[in-house]
Write a protein that holds these residues in place. Sequence first.
Motif, PDB file in Angstrom:
ATOM      1  N   THR A 140      44.629   8.683  50.671  1.00  0.00           N
ATOM      2  CA  THR A 140      46.008   7.937  50.542  1.00  0.00           C
ATOM      3  C   THR A 140      45.992   6.848  51.776  1.00  0.00           C
ATOM      4  O   THR A 140      45.429   7.105  52.783  1.00  0.00           O
ATOM      5  N   THR A 175      51.096   4.950  55.050  1.00  0.00           N
ATOM      6  CA  THR A 175      52.224   4.941  54.473  1.00  0.00           C
ATOM      7  C   THR A 175      52.772   3.320  54.735  1.00  0.00           C
ATOM      8  O   THR A 175      52.569   2.772  55.764  1.00  0.00           O
ATOM      9  N   THR A 204      53.817  15.069  43.258  1.00  0.00           N
ATOM     10  CA  THR A 204      52.579  14.770  43.615  1.00  0.00           C
ATOM     11  C   THR A 204      51.925  13.922  42.565  1.00  0.00           C
ATOM     12  O   THR A 204      52.720  13.440  41.663  1.00  0.00           O
ATOM     13  N   GLN A 224      51.050   5.476  49.399  1.00  0.00           N
ATOM     14  CA  GLN A 224      52.061   6.261  49.626  1.00  0.00           C
ATOM     15  C   GLN A 224      53.011   5.503  49.719  1.00  0.00           C
ATOM     16  O   GLN A 224      53.183   4.602  50.885  1.00  0.00           O
ATOM     17  N   HIS A 284      59.459   5.732  44.653  1.00  0.00           N
ATOM     18  CA  HIS A 284      58.752   6.787  45.599  1.00  0.00           C
ATOM     19  C   HIS A 284      57.219   7.262  45.285  1.00  0.00           C
ATOM     20  O   HIS A 284      57.279   7.508  43.986  1.00  0.00           O
ATOM     21  N   SER A 323      53.616   9.490  46.360  1.00  0.00           N
ATOM     22  CA  SER A 323      53.282  10.306  47.447  1.00  0.00           C
ATOM     23  C   SER A 323      52.123  10.355  48.005  1.00  0.00           C
ATOM     24  O   SER A 323      51.542  11.145  48.951  1.00  0.00           O
ATOM     25  N   TYR A 383      49.637  14.748  50.199  1.00  0.00           N
ATOM     26  CA  TYR A 383      50.991  14.767  50.477  1.00  0.00           C
ATOM     27  C   TYR A 383      51.825  15.271  49.385  1.00  0.00           C
ATOM     28  O   TYR A 383      51.581  15.276  48.451  1.00  0.00           O
ATOM     29  N   GLY A 411      55.536  14.715  47.930  1.00  0.00           N
ATOM     30  CA  GLY A 411      56.624  13.830  47.882  1.00  0.00           C
ATOM     31  C   GLY A 411      58.113  14.434  47.836  1.00  0.00           C
ATOM     32  O   GLY A 411      58.091  15.529  46.870  1.00  0.00           O
ATOM     33  N   GLY A 413      56.951  11.886  52.686  1.00  0.00           N
ATOM     34  CA  GLY A 413      55.680  12.292  52.265  1.00  0.00           C
ATOM     35  C   GLY A 413      55.472  13.228  53.121  1.00  0.00           C
ATOM     36  O   GLY A 413      55.381  13.008  54.276  1.00  0.00           O
TER      37      GLY A 413
END
Lengths: 88, 263
Positions: A43, A46, A77, B174, B190, B192, B198, B200, B219
């Motif tokens: 990931t 953010t 997810t 994310q 949104h 995740s 993570y 969400g 998240g």
Amino acid sequence: MKVFGQRPVVIALALLLCVLVVLAVACQAEEAPTPGNPGGTRTQPTQEAGLPTAIPNPLPESVDSPEVAFTLTILHTGQVYGETEPCG
Amino acid sequence: MILLDSGDSLFATGAIETANDDGQGALLTRAMTAMGYDAMALGAQDLAPAPIAQARFQEAGFPILSTNVAAAGILTNVRPYLLQEVEGRTPGVLTRIAIVGATNEATMEQRAQALGMSLEVGDAVEAIRRTVEEVQKQADVIIVLGNLSQETNELLVHEVPGIDAIIGVYGSWQIHPTAVQGPEGQVVLHASGTLGEYLGVLTLYFDTQGRVVSFEGSGVALTPDYGDDPDIKRILLHHRYCQAVMLARRGQVVLLDREVWRC
């Protein structure tokens, strides 16, 4: 003479810099998903959606406000990319 | 409360042959079924050689959604949307939810071609527009669940009236819950993140007209602070055991720790 003597060193350093830049760009490109390599990377940090049209969240003073008739909570997810971690 | 997955989840990226193992994807479908997932969107990484994908899709105890991929005759358990009733804030009062599946066209076409599958992949925006029009009278809330690009998600917000939220985005991002003004009210986006790092969590607040008036979410990083669920751990250990047996039958050396063997 001194200047000429330093030239190979300067060229070598320039070449090294070029190699490092190319490697850095290649590594970054690997992170970015493409249709041929659809993600599978960790990931990314953010971020906001980055949408110019994003609007502020008009959070009611209280979720018990009469304006709120009902709520829905979504747990989600995605992009799990299988049982093994592709990046090792 | 509903539990969703935006797709690209069952199989790892990389060479197609990595999916050429008849046990691939089984752990995730079993675990997701046990966890009570309500639906998953179809993504390119949910495809594998036909017999494997068919087995996983049949095992899944939840529907796999795509409104722009026609998989009839090739894959079972795929449908364009799911209608569900959930209890909102008022006990006993049910809210009708439509969850519309959306698949990234570019990645799906490439994956299907590589696997030799002849799937019909249509334009996501047009397919979603048609489906939203179809379900609008049957649902109070419409959620698009998919793995579309951020640009396509934005296009949906502006061009398809009636959507309340878009869950999932293609890429490794994310994204914080964010509202964008659509033709009939705000739409919340949104995503995740990837690799199950993570969860969400998004709560939407609606007015009496079924319009989003507010939202909150984040998240949640699934760190080791969260203990293992005993049921899911049992599924994991059983899966590892079966994999070991399968590899042993193929004459490969398998090393397992004692804990796994005891299970």
